[in-house]
Design a protein around this motif. Structure first.
Motif, PDB file in Angstrom:
ATOM      1  N   UNK A  77       0.850  -1.200   0.000  1.00 39.74           N
ATOM      2  CA  UNK A  77       0.000   0.000   0.000  1.00 39.74           C
ATOM      3  C   UNK A  77       0.885   1.250   0.000  1.00 39.74           C
ATOM      4  N   UNK A  78       0.464   2.257  -0.740  1.00 39.29           N
ATOM      5  CA  UNK A  78       1.226   3.502  -0.804  1.00 39.29           C
ATOM      6  C   UNK A  78       1.216   4.201   0.555  1.00 39.29           C
ATOM      7  N   UNK A  79       2.300   4.921   0.833  1.00 40.37           N
ATOM      8  CA  UNK A  79       2.375   5.708   2.067  1.00 40.37           C
ATOM      9  C   UNK A  79       1.351   6.829   2.028  1.00 40.37           C
ATOM     10  N   UNK A  80       0.844   7.212   3.197  1.00 40.65           N
ATOM     11  CA  UNK A  80      -0.149   8.282   3.297  1.00 40.65           C
ATOM     12  C   UNK A  80       0.394   9.351   4.239  1.00 40.65           C
ATOM     13  N   UNK A  81       0.442  10.595   3.754  1.00 37.10           N
ATOM     14  CA  UNK A  81       0.853  11.734   4.572  1.00 37.10           C
ATOM     15  C   UNK A  81      -0.343  12.664   4.729  1.00 37.10           C
ATOM     16  N   UNK A  82      -0.685  12.986   5.956  1.00 37.30           N
ATOM     17  CA  UNK A  82      -1.892  13.764   6.235  1.00 37.30           C
ATOM     18  C   UNK A  82      -1.555  14.971   7.108  1.00 37.30           C
ATOM     19  N   UNK A  83      -2.137  16.127   6.723  1.00 40.69           N
ATOM     20  CA  UNK A  83      -2.057  17.351   7.540  1.00 40.69           C
ATOM     21  C   UNK A  83      -0.624  17.736   7.888  1.00 40.69           C
ATOM     22  N   UNK A  84       0.257  17.699   6.888  1.00 39.05           N
ATOM     23  CA  UNK A  84       1.644  18.092   7.077  1.00 39.05           C
ATOM     24  C   UNK A  84       1.896  19.478   6.481  1.00 39.05           C
ATOM     25  N   UNK A  85       2.801  20.219   7.074  1.00 38.96           N
ATOM     26  CA  UNK A  85       3.147  21.553   6.586  1.00 38.96           C
ATOM     27  C   UNK A  85       4.574  21.535   6.042  1.00 38.96           C
ATOM     28  N   UNK A  86       4.671  21.523   4.709  1.00 43.97           N
ATOM     29  CA  UNK A  86       5.966  21.564   4.036  1.00 43.97           C
ATOM     30  C   UNK A  86       6.164  22.899   3.316  1.00 43.97           C
ATOM     31  N   UNK A  87       5.466  23.917   3.759  1.00 46.11           N
ATOM     32  CA  UNK A  87       5.583  25.219   3.103  1.00 46.11           C
ATOM     33  C   UNK A  87       6.985  25.793   3.284  1.00 46.11           C
ATOM     34  N   UNK A  88       7.455  26.484   2.249  1.00 48.39           N
ATOM     35  CA  UNK A  88       8.765  27.165   2.247  1.00 48.39           C
ATOM     36  C   UNK A  88       9.943  26.185   2.382  1.00 48.39           C
ATOM     37  N   UNK A  89       9.736  24.917   2.163  1.00 47.48           N
ATOM     38  CA  UNK A  89      10.809  23.938   2.309  1.00 47.48           C
ATOM     39  C   UNK A  89      11.661  23.845   1.040  1.00 47.48           C
ATOM     40  N   UNK A  90      12.882  23.371   1.189  1.00 40.80           N
ATOM     41  CA  UNK A  90      13.757  23.076   0.064  1.00 40.80           C
ATOM     42  C   UNK A  90      13.668  21.568  -0.204  1.00 40.80           C
ATOM     43  N   UNK A  91      12.844  21.202  -1.196  1.00 42.92           N
ATOM     44  CA  UNK A  91      12.560  19.793  -1.473  1.00 42.92           C
ATOM     45  C   UNK A  91      12.870  19.437  -2.921  1.00 42.92           C
ATOM     46  N   UNK A  92      13.811  20.153  -3.511  1.00 43.18           N
ATOM     47  CA  UNK A  92      14.166  19.910  -4.912  1.00 43.18           C
ATOM     48  C   UNK A  92      14.636  18.466  -5.086  1.00 43.18           C
ATOM     49  N   UNK A  93      14.112  17.817  -6.135  1.00 46.21           N
ATOM     50  CA  UNK A  93      14.523  16.462  -6.470  1.00 46.21           C
ATOM     51  C   UNK A  93      13.934  15.369  -5.600  1.00 46.21           C
ATOM     52  N   UNK A  94      13.019  15.699  -4.702  1.00 48.78           N
ATOM     53  CA  UNK A  94      12.440  14.693  -3.813  1.00 48.78           C
ATOM     54  C   UNK A  94      11.630  13.659  -4.598  1.00 48.78           C
ATOM     55  N   UNK A  95      11.683  12.418  -4.180  1.00 52.24           N
ATOM     56  CA  UNK A  95      10.950  11.347  -4.851  1.00 52.24           C
ATOM     57  C   UNK A  95       9.721  10.981  -4.022  1.00 52.24           C
ATOM     58  N   UNK A  96       8.547  11.467  -4.458  1.00 49.97           N
ATOM     59  CA  UNK A  96       7.294  11.199  -3.764  1.00 49.97           C
ATOM     60  C   UNK A  96       6.428  10.183  -4.514  1.00 49.97           C
TER      61      UNK A  96
END
Length: 210
Positions: free
Chosen positions: A1-20
């Protein structure tokens, strides 16, 4: 089953190249984050906020973004193939010539010739006139509200036929030399499976339709 992320705050983050890839996001805030080159392919995003995020060269291939907020986001160079954008906020979104499958796939103006596959492996060649409404979502399938049937040919033998029956509606008949009109044409381009005469820009694309 795929991972589930709920109600997270990733605003203003440096997430270049992230594999989601293949993750389900629910009410996740990515606003104003740097996500350049990230992989969101096959992700389900429910009520997520991508507003003013840097989404350059991101892969949203087959991602479900319905209802998400992409206001002011920069999708320059992004791959939007088969992403679902119905109901998404696309106000002031930034894209360029390298953004894949965001702009209309078929020409927005002028008469064009299209092709569609019908029952019995019959390929219908259509003239879509200049005044026909036409649209496409984020793939190579297009829709219009009216067209003239130019030819009907067997996909394998090229034999000519006078009639062809549409896959989606058995009562919708294409007859060589006659005009057809879809009274249920939906002008919302982001609704992918909806009313209209479906067609492709090339015979090869129509033949590949399953």
């Amino acid at each position: 089953m795929a991972a589930i992320l709920t109600d997270q705050d990733y605003s203003y983050r440096q997430l270049a190249g992230a594999n989601f890839h293949d993750i389900q996001f629910e009410r996740v805030n990515f606003s104003e984050s740097n996500l350049e080159g990230a992989n969101f392919s096959n992700c389900l995003c429910i009520d997520c906020d991508f507003s003013y995020a840097v989404l350059k060269n991101v892969s949203f291939e087959s991602a479900d973004l319905r209802g998400c907020d992409l206001e002011g986001a920069d999708i320059s160079g992004a791959n939007m193939y088969f992403s679902m954008l119905e109901g998404a906020n696309l106000t002031d979104i930034i894209y360029d010539d390298q953004t894949q499958y965001f702009k209309m796939y078929c020409p927005e103006k002028g008469p064009i010739v299209g092709y569609k596959k019908c029952f019995g492996f019959r390929i219908v060649q259509l003239l879509i006139p200049e005044d026909a409404r036409r649209t496409s979502a984020t793939n190579n399938a297009c829709r219009c509200d009216k067209a003239k049937v130019l030819t009907i040919k067997d996909m394998y033998t090229n034999e000519d036929y006078d009639e062809a029956v549409a896959y989606a509606d058995g009562d919708f008949i294409y007859r060589r030399g006659e005009w057809v009109e879809a009274k249920n044409f939906n002008p919302d381009r982001w609704v992918d499976s909806t009313g209209g005469i479906n067609f492709f820009m090339t015979r090869e694309e129509a033949e590949a339709y399953l």
